[in-house]
Motif scaffolding. Structure first.
Motif, PDB file in Angstrom:
ATOM      1  N   THR A 279       0.890  -1.277   0.259  1.00 47.15           N
ATOM      2  CA  THR A 279       0.027   0.047   0.329  1.00 47.15           C
ATOM      3  C   THR A 279       1.194   0.796   0.067  1.00 47.15           C
ATOM      4  OG1 THR A 279      -1.372  -0.996   0.739  1.00 47.15           O
ATOM      5  CG2 THR A 279      -1.290   1.307   1.075  1.00 47.15           C
TER       6      THR A 279
ATOM      7  N   SER B  51       0.821   3.899  -3.133  1.00 49.25           N
ATOM      8  CA  SER B  51       0.747   4.970  -3.042  1.00 49.25           C
ATOM      9  C   SER B  51       2.132   6.646  -3.336  1.00 49.25           C
ATOM     10  CB  SER B  51       0.579   5.660  -0.729  1.00 49.25           C
ATOM     11  OG  SER B  51      -0.227   5.076  -0.672  1.00 49.25           O
TER      12      SER B  51
ATOM     13  N   VAL C 103      -5.488   1.962  -2.980  1.00 44.03           N
ATOM     14  CA  VAL C 103      -5.015   2.251  -2.080  1.00 44.03           C
ATOM     15  C   VAL C 103      -5.656   3.208  -1.268  1.00 44.03           C
ATOM     16  CG1 VAL C 103      -2.132   3.096  -3.152  1.00 44.03           C
ATOM     17  CG2 VAL C 103      -3.647   4.595  -2.998  1.00 44.03           C
TER      18      VAL C 103
ATOM     19  N   THR D 110      -6.856   0.658   1.953  1.00 42.43           N
ATOM     20  CA  THR D 110      -5.937  -0.171   3.307  1.00 42.43           C
ATOM     21  C   THR D 110      -5.903   0.538   4.281  1.00 42.43           C
ATOM     22  OG1 THR D 110      -4.385  -1.022   1.922  1.00 42.43           O
ATOM     23  CG2 THR D 110      -4.126  -1.465   4.449  1.00 42.43           C
TER      24      THR D 110
ATOM     25  N   ARG E  17      -8.757  -3.683  -3.869  1.00 46.96           N
ATOM     26  CA  ARG E  17      -7.091  -3.877  -3.898  1.00 46.96           C
ATOM     27  C   ARG E  17      -7.248  -4.906  -4.896  1.00 46.96           C
ATOM     28  NH1 ARG E  17      -4.122  -5.874  -0.063  1.00 46.96           N
ATOM     29  NH2 ARG E  17      -5.618  -7.271   0.306  1.00 46.96           N
TER      30      ARG E  17
END
Lengths: 277, 277, 277, 277
Positions: free
Chosen positions: A63, A67, A96, A99, A121
């Motif tokens: 993640t 990002s 992203v 999460t 995701r």
């Protein structure tokens, strides 16, 4: 100069001509595949708590990586808003967000919501499409035959409705066909030749109708196949047929012709597209 | 003048060139889809009585709407009897009759009859065919390959009969194959690769025969697909082949040719049909 | 003269050009279909004894009719032995023999044998092939692609053997895969996308292998379809390509050409075969 | 001279032009088929111990025969190491090793290992590929469309992942969808139209998603079929299109042309490849 730095970054992230750009794309491809693998594995409840903890940490690592990639894309694009609102911009964001949302919504009752969000995701996989150039050829053939396929799907749905309603009348709620929608589900299961067997006709007229539905489905399987085949054969033959004189715009020159038959102007060389396919 | 009024109404209802005619067709399309949705939903017995009451009223609303449309079509057609006896005229009538018949036959014992009649409302869906021009291209390809498909279906039925009879002998009534018709049902389920699994061979010779039936079915699936593909490829290639000289009626001129090779007359431009497909 | 009488009979029975010959063929076609229908219906054990008695009499009527036809064919053919040993001669004999053999072998213990012999009557259906000219076009396309189809079937069998052996090792006899032949049966059920579900993998590695087998089967379904499609497209295109100059035997003249490009001789008109397909 | 002897042996074993070479190949083909049959039959546990003993001896006979063949191939090849490391060299070795390894590892606990090794004998079947020339045509068509097929398989896998994840959320572990991998197994079973029915949706949203998955799978079955069909049609049409002038290397001359349109050089006769297909 910041300008040059952003331009170089843009070439690495968005393009794939330079060695670094290629390495970036291949690395990202593997990261996407691994992150999807982690999400899929995490859903297996029989794994040990230790494994789940490791998978959770890997999820956080991916993640953060994605990002950073998202921010980098935003930074180096000349028009960030255009990227952010494009299909892949939204997919990159959706990949992203779940999460992070899990941190903001920690309540026990929101578990199901989180599960739904985590699912998004999976859409990271869609980013693969960017790296597969061949996909565009298939997409072109499918788009060319889109209207015919729509009509075909409509016909399948009408057929499923009629077959389902007939089967609902013949078999009735006592033998599993509890409603027309459920009977339509049976009809689709049968016409597409999937055949789970969770609902199947038990009376003789029901089995006759089922046999008709199967042969119908078996026969119409030929239609979409024929459409796509014809489209791809056509696409393979098209280049010579769409060869156009740049002077008088006459079409359909033979691949061997060097001069336009209608105005005598020299024809340009064939596009290399015919060799690629 | 009533004449002009009927002509204008005819153009709106039967044709789709004017904006009003288009709007009428699209509106009717949605009304048909919604009425089918109502009929399908109404069959779900687990819905609350209140929902069933609302659905019953919607059904009446759609029936009155389609009745008005049917009367309007009858009024504005120059030859009403011809419309009334045409395929769509009969379908239009069949789509509204069941709801009215329910009033005339209110007895409890006629419930099953009413159910059958209500089913006919599903055929409203068939009216969709009128609005989908693309359907005609597929219909053309299917009609061109009709005789080959008939022969193919005959072969499938003969195969199902022979396989069913053999399976009835091998497995016998003790293992679900209670009669040749039932064994033929199994054969069709297998050859069309549906495979419910409600009846399946349990002895070794039966499984060998089933394996042969599957590979046979898997192989002959190629035949109708090949027929339709060849027909559609042919249809896509036809325009240049059927280009005809209007003077000497010679056929098969190349798309690039401007003058007839046989009599020297100027060839007319290609029909736009080749671009539509 | 007996000669002329036999010749006329030959034309009625073996040919279909005269009105009487056509009527004979259509009548025979219906008799075959009805007799098969009687044999199939007779196998349903839930019918009343009276119905079985009627069906038994109809069977005798059809058997006598087909016996008369068989004798008539033998009588009017110039070379009876050649007909008797031809495929259809043997089928015609096999279609009448079982009912007679039932008289000679009346014992209760021979019931199963009789059942087997009665089955042969189903092969009367094969006589239909004589009346369907279109069948020859499909047969031609299938024969042209015969070698490719054989190779393809061999590949499917090898694949079934390897997949079955692997599955036998992975799942083992405890989960239904009791032997390699049974696992091969599963593999064929899966690769042909039939999917009964009577045997299905329950362990994770088994399901992974099953998924691979399915996608493999799904992909190779394209191969026979492609072969037959290509063959039929080729057959549809062939006439112009095989147009031959009767003087210099050069091939591949365009359909528009009137004179041979190589020797200047006039080309004969195209065969009407291209219009039939 | 040993040289001549090895050369003659090489021609018999590796080539098939001489009568002896053909006989060797056909004999080997039958030996391979029989040895596979023995291995498959040996796995049936319900056979008598005497049968198992005979099958065990046959297995040894075939192993010795194939060992002799392997040594002969090594001896007569000019470059033995190249053969030993080639695909068929490794397959030939893998086909004989398992039976020998059984002697070295006789422990009871190694039974499962032996079973795995014995399985490799199945790969003897792969040696068949050497004897079927037609396979190369299909292989060529498959290789030409390899990249498109890869993209297609990737799409199927992505679709299975997304559908599986959605189904895991909708149906949940209580109705058989215990994890995303298991739901992906369901998705592949459904999209490939296999449809075991061991796991099937029971809620209404689940059945709607399943219906969408089926129609999707039914529609995309057209894509690989279209690809292979187009490739085979293309391969059948290629010879005239790739006809090349040996002087100026211009391509695409019509089959009727005798002189190059671009440089006037005489064109050579068409390759016989167009008649072979």
């Amino acid at each position: 100069m910041p300008e040059t730095w952003r331009e170089r970054m843009y070439r690495v992230i968005f393009e794939a001509e330079t060695p670094l750009g290629r390495a970036f794309d291949v690395g990202l491809l593997w990261a996407i595949l691994l992150s999807v693998g982690v999400a899929v594995t995490d859903s297996v409840s029989t794994l040990s708590p230790a494994t789940h903890r490791i998978l959770g940490r890997l999820e956080w690592a991916f993640t953060l990586l994605f990002s950073a990639e998202y921010v980098a894309r935003l930074v180096c694009t000349p028009r960030p808003s255009r990227y952010a609102l494009s299909f892949f911009g939204l997919v990159d964001l959706a990949a992203v967000l779940p999460t992070y949302l899990r941190l903001i919504l920690p309540g026990a009752e929101s578990l199901i919501v989180i599960r739904t969000l985590r699912l998004l995701r999976i859409f990271r996989v869609l980013k693969l499409a960017r790296y597969l150039g061949e996909l565009s050829i298939l997409t072109y053939a499918l788009r060319a035959s889109r209207r015919k396929v729509t009509v075909f799907l409509g016909t399948v749905l009408i057929m499923a409705t009629i077959l389902g309603a007939l089967m609902y009348l013949i078999e009735g709620p006592e033998r599993g066909f509890t409603s027309i929608p459920r009977a339509m589900y049976w009809a689709i299961v049968t016409v597409t030749t999937v055949g789970y067997g969770d609902i199947s006709p038990q009376t003789v007229p029901g089995q006759v109708l089922a046999a008709i539905a199967m042969i119908l489905g078996y026969s119409i399987i030929a239609v979409p196949t024929g459409i796509v085949s014809a489209e791809l054969v056509e696409a393979a033959r098209k280049p010579p047929n769409t060869r156009t004189c740049h002077e008088c715009l006459s079409e359909g020159h033979l691949p061997v012709a060097r001069y336009c038959r209608d105005c005598g102007a020299e024809l340009r060389s064939l596009s290399p597209l015919s060799d690629q396919s």
